[in-house]
Write an enzyme that holds these catalytic residues in place. Structure first.
Site, short mmCIF file in Angstrom:
data_model
loop_
_atom_site.label_atom_id
_atom_site.label_comp_id
_atom_site.label_asym_id
_atom_site.label_seq_id
_atom_site.Cartn_x
_atom_site.Cartn_y
_atom_site.Cartn_z
N PRO A 28 36.77 48.50 41.41
CA PRO A 28 38.22 48.28 41.44
C PRO A 28 38.54 46.83 41.12
O PRO A 28 37.99 45.92 41.74
CB PRO A 28 38.60 48.63 42.90
CG PRO A 28 37.34 48.41 43.67
CD PRO A 28 36.21 48.74 42.75
N MET A 29 39.41 46.62 40.13
CA MET A 29 39.77 45.26 39.72
C MET A 29 41.28 45.18 39.50
O MET A 29 41.84 45.98 38.75
CB MET A 29 39.03 44.87 38.44
CG MET A 29 37.53 44.68 38.62
SD MET A 29 36.72 44.27 37.06
CE MET A 29 36.63 45.90 36.28
N GLU A 53 43.23 48.13 43.37
CA GLU A 53 43.74 48.34 44.73
C GLU A 53 45.25 48.57 44.69
O GLU A 53 46.00 47.81 44.09
CB GLU A 53 43.44 47.12 45.61
CG GLU A 53 43.98 47.28 47.02
CD GLU A 53 44.02 45.97 47.79
OE1 GLU A 53 44.08 46.01 49.03
OE2 GLU A 53 43.98 44.90 47.15
N CYS A 126 38.54 42.67 50.06
CA CYS A 126 39.32 41.70 49.27
C CYS A 126 39.60 40.45 50.09
O CYS A 126 40.19 40.53 51.18
CB CYS A 126 40.63 42.31 48.80
SG CYS A 126 41.64 41.18 47.83
N LYS A 165 34.91 49.88 50.85
CA LYS A 165 34.23 48.79 50.17
C LYS A 165 34.40 47.53 51.02
O LYS A 165 35.51 47.17 51.37
CB LYS A 165 34.80 48.58 48.78
CG LYS A 165 34.09 47.54 47.93
CD LYS A 165 34.60 47.58 46.50
CE LYS A 165 33.92 46.52 45.65
NZ LYS A 165 34.36 45.16 45.97
N GLY A 225 28.64 43.02 42.96
CA GLY A 225 28.57 41.56 42.96
C GLY A 225 27.49 40.98 42.07
O GLY A 225 27.25 39.78 42.08
N GLY A 226 26.85 41.83 41.25
CA GLY A 226 25.72 41.34 40.45
C GLY A 226 26.06 40.83 39.08
O GLY A 226 25.17 40.37 38.34
N ARG A 253 33.02 42.25 36.86
CA ARG A 253 33.36 41.28 35.81
C ARG A 253 32.71 41.57 34.46
O ARG A 253 33.35 41.42 33.42
CB ARG A 253 33.01 39.87 36.28
CG ARG A 253 33.99 39.32 37.34
CD ARG A 253 33.52 38.00 37.90
NE ARG A 253 32.23 38.13 38.56
CZ ARG A 253 31.19 37.32 38.37
NH1 ARG A 253 31.29 36.31 37.53
NH2 ARG A 253 30.07 37.51 39.02
#
Length: 491
Positions: A28-29, A53, A126, A165, A225-226, A253
């Protein structure tokens, strides 16, 4: 409490549709996880896609609308703002992530959207102020009782799998205690961003912490997060999964910069990706500002390229398409959409609906199949049969009513539990069935084979010309067989 309208067996069947083991997931971004990017990620190989979100209060102010022209389901505010848009293509893979701090509001949101999504996720990671100040996101990490209440209420009251999450707490033992509480609620998976609340992408992702969490619970853990530090290619996704010991991997990302990271064959050139993105943005009438923002993310690191400079100057979706020479595609889609909208308006004005005893609906339109006005390559019946097959529906079932005195026929077709018929009677059963098929296709906003309007007008003009020619010939013949001719009594 489980919704009384959903049996335990039915609930088990529905929640089993989406699983979280061995999956590639679009994270989710904010502003990125809208419909075009989600569909693009699915095309490139993602198994599950999360939307950005969405705050519970905002969703609860929206109204669910079926957009027949776009083929989407929209959740729309009173001012026309679209909070969430989805479509059939992602129905079994899209997860709605909500920002919430209240169990009952969370359940209301889940009940609002559960028939249009594959899963529900609660954002508990978040770190942004706008989320934490409302008691949402990472603010929930220090409120284990509220976490338990929210997740338990959702799991027991929603018919779709529920996940959450989170981020890491300062102490690892507190993190483990929290994930065990999450597990006890019956969630289907737990997403773990391997950083603490105050950490940012420049800080190393903690794979060891994710691995320890994975070993501490029996539900699937999704590692997040990788990007950049570990994940730069498709093969790196598997490396991150191995390093973290997780069941699945969620990419943020790297997918934001190039969603073809999910391609097993390797990433595509960014201009190819942008053109694929623009097609979806045009097809689903994505908001211009959002489309421009997503394109800017795809152009990260390319600010000196001519396209990047032209992108900054663009003020409409068509101008975005012009940058990548796609204005012809834009114009063709808009023209087709206008035609579909015109047909929809005509249908709404003319359609008659009647509820039947079994709960189904009978739709009737006064419409007649004229072979010369339709494509010679196919027929409405064939188109309807193919559409049902493509949408995994049972084949159309036709029934016939006969006017015994005049030997005329009127057909009704049953599609997806509803019935469709034309009020016109026909001399042949085949034509009557085509009538019914056309009614169904137009109600469903599916092209029925009708030729372009100008072509139809040309046929009408040609028919009128031939009629006038025939009338003149008939008049001439009658004149020659009367005495009203030169030398006759009326000279």
């Amino acid at each position: 409490m489980v919704d009384e309208g959903v049996s335990a067996e039915s609930k088990d069947n529905m929640t089993s549709r989406l699983t979280y083991v061995g999956k590639l997931i679009l994270a989710p971004m904010v502003r990125v996880g809208t419909l075009p990017m989600r569909l693009l990620a699915l095309d490139y190989g993602a198994d599950i896609v999360y939307c950005e979100e969405l705050i519970d209060h905002k969703l609860l102010r929206s109204t669910r609308v079926e957009n027949e022209v776009l083929g989407t389901v929209d959740f729309v505010l009173d001012d026309g703002t679209i909070v969430f848009r989805t479509c059939e293509k992602e129905k079994d893979t899209v997860v709605l992530q909500m920002g919430t701090s209240d169990p009952q509001r969370a359940l209301e949101v889940a009940k609002l959207v559960e028939n249009d999504v594959a899963g529900i996720d609660v954002n508990m990671g978040c770190p942004k102020d706008y989320s934490c100040k409302g008691g949402m996101g990472a603010a929930l990490l220090t409120q284990p009782e509220k976490v338990k209440q929210i997740l338990t209420t959702l799991v027991q009251g929603c018919c779709k799998p529920v996940t959450c999450k989170m981020r890491l707490l300062p102490k690892m033992e507190d993190t483990i205690d929290l994930v065990k509480i999450m597990e006890s609620t019956g969630v289907s998976a737990i997403g773990v961003h391997g950083r603490k609340k105050e950490e940012r992408p420049r800080h190393d992702v903690n794979c060891d912490a994710i691995k320890l969490i994975s070993k501490s619970v029996s539900v699937p853990v999704i590692a997040n997060g990788g990007s950049s530090q570990i994940i730069k290619t498709f093969e790196d996704i598997e490396e991150f999964r191995n390093l973290s010991g997780a069941s699945s991997v969620m990419v943020a990302r790297e997918a934001q910069w190039n969603p073809s990271i999910f391609r097993r064959e390797g990433k595509l050139p960014i201009n190819n990706v942008i053109k694929d993105y623009l097609k979806y943005a045009v097809d689903y009438d994505n908001q211009f500002s959002n489309s421009k923002y997503c394109l800017q993310q795809l152009m990260v690191g390319r600010s000196l390229e001519p396209e990047a400079k032209a992108l900054l100057k663009a003020k409409t979706l068509r101008e975005l398409c012009e940058v990548w020479s796609m204005e012809v595609y834009f114009d063709s889609v808009i023209a087709a959409r206008q035609k579909a909208e015109d047909l929809r308006k005509q249908r709404v004005e003319a359609v008659k609906k009647r509820k039947l005893d079994d709960g189904s609906t009978l739709y009737t339109i006064e419409i007649r199949y004229n072979k010369k006005n339709f494509s010679p390559m196919t027929t409405p019946k064939l188109i309807l049969g193919e559409w049902c097959r493509d949408n995994l529906l049972d084949p159309p079932v036709y029934s016939m009513e006969e006017h015994t005195v005049h030997r005329l026929y009127q057909a009704t077709v049953n599609v997806d539990k509803d019935y469709f018929s034309s009020s016109c009677w026909e001399k042949s059963k085949r034509a009557a069935e085509h009538n019914a098929a056309i009614v169904c296709l137009r109600i469903k906003s599916v092209y029925d084979g009708l030729l372009e309007h100008e072509h139809s007008k040309k046929n009408a003009r040609e028919e009128k010309r031939m009629t006038e020619k025939t009338n003149k010939q008939t008049t001439k013949t009658r004149w020659e067989h009367t005495e009203c001719k030169p030398g006759g009594p009326f000279r």
